[in-house]
Design an enzyme around this catalytic site. Structure first.
Site, PDB file in Angstrom:
ATOM      1  N   SER A 119       0.814  -1.106  -0.081  1.00 26.83           N
ATOM      2  CA  SER A 119      -0.205  -0.040   0.146  1.00 26.83           C
ATOM      3  C   SER A 119       0.784   1.421  -0.091  1.00 26.83           C
ATOM      4  O   SER A 119       0.361   2.429  -0.271  1.00 26.83           O
ATOM      5  CB  SER A 119      -0.943   0.104   1.248  1.00 26.83           C
ATOM      6  OG  SER A 119      -0.175  -0.297   2.277  1.00 26.83           O
ATOM      7  N   HIS A 140      -3.133  -3.133  -5.792  1.00 29.88           N
ATOM      8  CA  HIS A 140      -3.507  -2.794  -4.466  1.00 29.88           C
ATOM      9  C   HIS A 140      -4.847  -3.107  -4.148  1.00 29.88           C
ATOM     10  O   HIS A 140      -5.837  -2.509  -4.548  1.00 29.88           O
ATOM     11  CB  HIS A 140      -3.126  -1.367  -4.038  1.00 29.88           C
ATOM     12  CG  HIS A 140      -3.312  -0.921  -2.731  1.00 29.88           C
ATOM     13  ND1 HIS A 140      -3.580   0.211  -2.582  1.00 29.88           N
ATOM     14  CD2 HIS A 140      -3.044  -1.640  -1.736  1.00 29.88           C
ATOM     15  CE1 HIS A 140      -3.839   0.261  -1.231  1.00 29.88           C
ATOM     16  NE2 HIS A 140      -3.554  -0.725  -0.524  1.00 29.88           N
ATOM     17  N   GLU A 152      -6.386  -1.164  -7.224  1.00 28.72           N
ATOM     18  CA  GLU A 152      -5.376   0.050  -8.019  1.00 28.72           C
ATOM     19  C   GLU A 152      -4.483  -0.657  -8.639  1.00 28.72           C
ATOM     20  O   GLU A 152      -3.733  -1.389  -8.082  1.00 28.72           O
ATOM     21  CB  GLU A 152      -4.899   0.988  -6.729  1.00 28.72           C
ATOM     22  CG  GLU A 152      -5.883   1.893  -6.308  1.00 28.72           C
ATOM     23  CD  GLU A 152      -5.227   2.692  -5.150  1.00 28.72           C
ATOM     24  OE1 GLU A 152      -5.402   4.212  -5.085  1.00 28.72           O
ATOM     25  OE2 GLU A 152      -4.419   2.270  -4.220  1.00 28.72           O
ATOM     26  N   ASN A 190      -4.767   5.971  -0.811  1.00 29.26           N
ATOM     27  CA  ASN A 190      -4.132   6.413   0.558  1.00 29.26           C
ATOM     28  C   ASN A 190      -3.656   7.732   0.635  1.00 29.26           C
ATOM     29  O   ASN A 190      -3.407   8.554   1.657  1.00 29.26           O
ATOM     30  CB  ASN A 190      -3.012   5.368   0.871  1.00 29.26           C
ATOM     31  CG  ASN A 190      -3.570   4.009   1.327  1.00 29.26           C
ATOM     32  OD1 ASN A 190      -4.857   4.143   1.987  1.00 29.26           O
ATOM     33  ND2 ASN A 190      -2.900   2.934   1.437  1.00 29.26           N
TER      34      ASN A 190
HETATM   35  N1  CAA Z   1     -20.089 -13.469   2.218  1.00 30.87           N
HETATM   36  C1  CAA Z   1     -20.739 -13.051   1.190  1.00 30.87           C
HETATM   37  N2  CAA Z   1     -21.119 -11.769   1.271  1.00 30.87           N
HETATM   38  C2  CAA Z   1     -21.242 -11.176   2.674  1.00 30.87           C
HETATM   39  C3  CAA Z   1     -20.343 -11.826   3.516  1.00 30.87           C
HETATM   40  C4  CAA Z   1     -20.060 -12.736   3.506  1.00 30.87           C
HETATM   41  N3  CAA Z   1     -19.346 -13.647   4.429  1.00 30.87           N
HETATM   42  N4  CAA Z   1     -20.310 -10.816   4.552  1.00 30.87           N
HETATM   43  C5  CAA Z   1     -20.980  -9.821   4.055  1.00 30.87           C
HETATM   44  N5  CAA Z   1     -21.594  -9.865   2.804  1.00 30.87           N
HETATM   45  C6  CAA Z   1     -22.305  -9.029   1.978  1.00 30.87           C
HETATM   46  C7  CAA Z   1     -23.484  -8.747   2.776  1.00 30.87           C
HETATM   47  O1  CAA Z   1     -24.547  -9.584   2.419  1.00 30.87           O
HETATM   48  C8  CAA Z   1     -23.713  -7.265   2.131  1.00 30.87           C
HETATM   49  O2  CAA Z   1     -24.228  -7.395   0.861  1.00 30.87           O
HETATM   50  P1  CAA Z   1     -25.559  -6.577   0.118  1.00 30.87           P
HETATM   51  O3  CAA Z   1     -24.619  -5.066   0.093  1.00 30.87           O
HETATM   52  O4  CAA Z   1     -25.876  -7.070  -1.127  1.00 30.87           O
HETATM   53  O5  CAA Z   1     -26.518  -6.497   1.258  1.00 30.87           O
HETATM   54  C9  CAA Z   1     -22.390  -6.728   1.982  1.00 30.87           C
HETATM   55  O6  CAA Z   1     -21.553  -7.708   1.732  1.00 30.87           O
HETATM   56  C10 CAA Z   1     -22.055  -5.839   3.287  1.00 30.87           C
HETATM   57  O7  CAA Z   1     -21.999  -6.672   4.301  1.00 30.87           O
HETATM   58  P2  CAA Z   1     -22.598  -6.071   5.684  1.00 30.87           P
HETATM   59  O8  CAA Z   1     -23.948  -5.695   5.270  1.00 30.87           O
HETATM   60  O9  CAA Z   1     -22.429  -7.385   6.786  1.00 30.87           O
HETATM   61  O10 CAA Z   1     -21.753  -5.226   6.169  1.00 30.87           O
HETATM   62  P3  CAA Z   1     -21.547  -3.642   6.226  1.00 30.87           P
HETATM   63  O11 CAA Z   1     -23.040  -3.072   5.407  1.00 30.87           O
HETATM   64  O12 CAA Z   1     -21.595  -3.285   7.509  1.00 30.87           O
HETATM   65  O13 CAA Z   1     -20.369  -3.259   5.411  1.00 30.87           O
HETATM   66  C11 CAA Z   1     -18.266  -2.816   4.876  1.00 30.87           C
HETATM   67  C12 CAA Z   1     -19.246  -3.628   5.773  1.00 30.87           C
HETATM   68  C13 CAA Z   1     -18.259  -3.553   3.234  1.00 30.87           C
HETATM   69  C14 CAA Z   1     -16.625  -3.353   5.394  1.00 30.87           C
HETATM   70  C15 CAA Z   1     -18.395  -1.517   4.957  1.00 30.87           C
HETATM   71  O14 CAA Z   1     -18.421  -1.110   6.454  1.00 30.87           O
HETATM   72  C16 CAA Z   1     -17.449  -0.608   4.434  1.00 30.87           C
HETATM   73  O15 CAA Z   1     -17.274  -0.403   3.240  1.00 30.87           O
HETATM   74  N6  CAA Z   1     -16.302   0.080   5.396  1.00 30.87           N
HETATM   75  C17 CAA Z   1     -15.372   0.735   4.723  1.00 30.87           C
HETATM   76  C18 CAA Z   1     -14.401  -0.266   4.324  1.00 30.87           C
HETATM   77  C19 CAA Z   1     -12.927   0.612   3.850  1.00 30.87           C
HETATM   78  O16 CAA Z   1     -12.991   1.683   3.774  1.00 30.87           O
HETATM   79  N7  CAA Z   1     -11.956  -0.284   3.619  1.00 30.87           N
HETATM   80  C20 CAA Z   1     -10.687   0.252   2.865  1.00 30.87           C
HETATM   81  C21 CAA Z   1      -9.684   0.303   4.161  1.00 30.87           C
HETATM   82  S1  CAA Z   1      -8.274   1.024   3.347  1.00 30.87           S
HETATM   83  C22 CAA Z   1      -7.404  -0.292   2.719  1.00 30.87           C
HETATM   84  O17 CAA Z   1      -7.825  -1.497   2.887  1.00 30.87           O
HETATM   85  C23 CAA Z   1      -6.210   0.143   2.078  1.00 30.87           C
HETATM   86  C24 CAA Z   1      -4.808   0.266   2.668  1.00 30.87           C
HETATM   87  O18 CAA Z   1      -3.759   0.331   2.100  1.00 30.87           O
HETATM   88  C25 CAA Z   1      -5.157   0.912   4.055  1.00 30.87           C
END
Ligand code: CAA
Length: 288
Positions: A119, A140, A152, A190
């Site tokens: 990252s 990424h 990315e 990032n």
């Molecule tokens: N199998 C299949 N599908 C699943 C699942 C599983 N085990 N668990 C959840 N899902 C599905 C759900 O059914 C739901 O689908 P629909 O939208 O079709 O209803 C979807 O995934 C979302 O799941 P949840 O409703 O359980 O969870 P949520 O709505 O609270 O979302 C999240 C969870 C997607 C993580 C959301 O909170 C989110 O987008 N958060 C932000 C995360 C983020 O910003 N990540 C980037 C971090 S930075 C990084 O990674 C890079 C770096 O270099 C630092």
């Protein structure tokens, strides 16, 4: 597309997710960890996700079985020898990656592509650890990999167009949306996200608002799925601190500098979700 068999280095948070989505899309995928224990833990998290998906009605048992049939784990690098693409998702340690990239370069066939999920490290520098810099590219992914749609794709000055095209085709085949960008520290996400998370910590540190008010402000005021302090816990305070140090070193801009509180929390072992405690207590469900 030239990519048929995929290797993944590392079966941690990111590597396990990358291996999972690759195998789910029908690519024979082999994931390598350094120890049997670490491999078991990573494979366990994939199975847990699949079980969760089945329970939610999002994944069928047949899909899960097919995915697992496409996925194998190993502790031997040599088991990746016939892969067309290897995605490195090892610990963010330049020395370790230097060793890995050198070993992969010697092992893989000449046409194979080496991708890195780093990252914050420079893809251009990682490419110098190989004799095939034109076939090295950044891939990424975002956490949690199976749910986050973005990859990315990071092209260096040396990466050739056919490698970029194959990387884009593979990302599309695994159901992700690709954003193509150049090799600048932090890439696009990032570059924008890290100063935002650091600023949220500064706001908290200065006592402007409480943890919950800061997180609610961004969730309810801007429609973000997670507030910035919750997200920092989710990403890991140690990871956020590490990325900020590299970005500050690259750009020398105060907005990338880590707030003293972040450094203190990392020193104290409050690394967020992974350590059980950060801005939130993760021993409760939901975190409190
Ligand atoms: N199998 C299949 N599908 C699943 C699942 C599983 N085990 N668990 C959840 N899902 C599905 C759900 O059914 C739901 O689908 P629909 O939208 O079709 O209803 C979807 O995934 C979302 O799941 P949840 O409703 O359980 O969870 P949520 O709505 O609270 O979302 C999240 C969870 C997607 C993580 C959301 O909170 C989110 O987008 N958060 C932000 C995360 C983020 O910003 N990540 C980037 C971090 S930075 C990084 O990674 C890079 C770096 O270099 C630092």
């Amino acid at each position: 597309m030239a990519i048929q068999k995929v290797g993944v280095i590392g079966c941690g948070l990111m590597g396990s997710g990358i291996a999972q989505v690759s195998a789910a899309a029908g690519f024979p995928t082999v994931v390598r960890e350094v120890s049997a224990n670490a491999l078991e833990k990573g494979m366990g998290s994939i199975k847990k996700f699949l079980d969760g998906g089945i329970a939610k009605g999002k994944v069928t048992q047949a899909d899960a079985d097919k995915l697992l049939a496409n996925l194998s784990g190993t502790v031997e690098l040599k088991d990746l020898a016939d892969c067309d693409l290897v995605v490195e998702a090892a610990t963010e340690n330049l020395g370790l990656k230097k060793e890995l990239f050198g070993a992969l370069d010697s092992l893989l066939k000449p046409g194979a592509i080496i991708g890195s999920n780093t990252s914050s490290l420079s893809i251009t520098e990682l490419a110098t650890f190989t004799k095939r810099p034109e076939r090295v590219i950044g891939l990424h992914f975002f956490n949690p990999v199976p749910l986050m749609k973005l990859v990315e794709i990071v092209k260096t000055i040396r990466t050739t167009p056919d490698v970029v095209a194959d990387a884009n085709a593979w990302c599309m085949a695994i159901g992700k949306t690709a954003v193509n960008c150049g090799d600048s520290t932090g890439f696009v996400v990032n570059r924008l996200l890290v100063p935002y998370m650091l600023d949220a910590i500064r706001v908290f540190e200065q006592g402007l608002a409480s943890r919950d008010d800061i997180d609610n402000a961004m969730k309810l005021g801007c429609g973000y799925p997670m507030g910035p302090l919750f997200l920092t816990d989710y990403v890991g305070l140690d990871t956020t601190y590490y990325i900020s140090e590299i970005m500050f070193d690259e750009f020398k801009e105060p907005r990338f500098s880590a707030p003293p509180l972040l450094k203190r929390m990392v020193l104290a072992g409050l690394h967020g979700r992974k350590s059980g405690r950060g801005f939130y207590d993760w021993s409760t469900n939901p975190p409190s």
